[in-house]
Design a protein around this motif. Structure first.
Motif, PDB file in Angstrom:
ATOM      1  N   ASN A   1     -47.153  38.646   4.769  1.00 12.89           N
ATOM      2  CA  ASN A   1     -48.288  39.423   4.293  1.00 12.89           C
ATOM      3  C   ASN A   1     -49.359  39.623   5.353  1.00 12.89           C
ATOM      4  O   ASN A   1     -50.532  39.746   5.026  1.00 12.89           O
ATOM      5  N   ILE A   2     -48.984  39.681   6.594  1.00 12.27           N
ATOM      6  CA  ILE A   2     -49.950  39.752   7.688  1.00 12.27           C
ATOM      7  C   ILE A   2     -50.856  40.974   7.544  1.00 12.27           C
ATOM      8  O   ILE A   2     -52.062  40.878   7.731  1.00 12.27           O
ATOM      9  N   GLU A   3     -50.299  42.119   7.198  1.00 12.87           N
ATOM     10  CA  GLU A   3     -51.106  43.335   7.040  1.00 12.87           C
ATOM     11  C   GLU A   3     -52.128  43.179   5.917  1.00 12.87           C
ATOM     12  O   GLU A   3     -53.282  43.574   6.056  1.00 12.87           O
TER      13      GLU A   3
ATOM     14  N   ALA B   1     -54.893  40.704   7.005  1.00 13.62           N
ATOM     15  CA  ALA B   1     -55.768  41.351   7.986  1.00 13.62           C
ATOM     16  C   ALA B   1     -56.725  42.323   7.304  1.00 13.62           C
ATOM     17  O   ALA B   1     -57.914  42.362   7.625  1.00 13.62           O
TER      18      ALA B   1
ATOM     19  N   THR C   1     -48.889  34.161   4.786  1.00 13.70           N
ATOM     20  CA  THR C   1     -49.105  34.846   6.059  1.00 13.70           C
ATOM     21  C   THR C   1     -47.820  35.186   6.803  1.00 13.70           C
ATOM     22  O   THR C   1     -47.843  35.963   7.738  1.00 13.70           O
ATOM     23  N   ASN C   2     -46.698  34.639   6.391  1.00 16.85           N
ATOM     24  CA  ASN C   2     -45.441  34.980   7.053  1.00 16.85           C
ATOM     25  C   ASN C   2     -44.987  36.395   6.725  1.00 16.85           C
ATOM     26  O   ASN C   2     -44.382  37.066   7.543  1.00 16.85           O
TER      27      ASN C   2
END
Length: 62
Positions: free
Chosen positions: A24-26, A29, A21-22
């Protein structure tokens, strides 16, 4: 078909287990949005409309 909460939970666990998640947030989501979209579309809406047409008066999502 009823909403399948367990399938949604399993998919979210998969997403969070795979994701960094650091950076690869897009991606996370988008995957979550797809999982929620699939969950919502898996439900069935039933209800009663007045004779002669009109808006749904009594309804439920299962």
């Amino acid at each position: 078909m009823p909403l399948d909460k367990n399938a949604l939970k399993s998919r979210l666990i998969e997403i969070f287990s795979e994701a960094d998640t650091n950076s690869n947030i897009e991606t996370v989501a988008a995957q979550m949005a797809d999982a929620i979209d699939t969950y919502v579309k898996s439900g069935t809406v039933t209800g009663t409309c007045p004779s002669g047409g009109g808006a749904l008066q009594v309804g439920k999502v299962t």
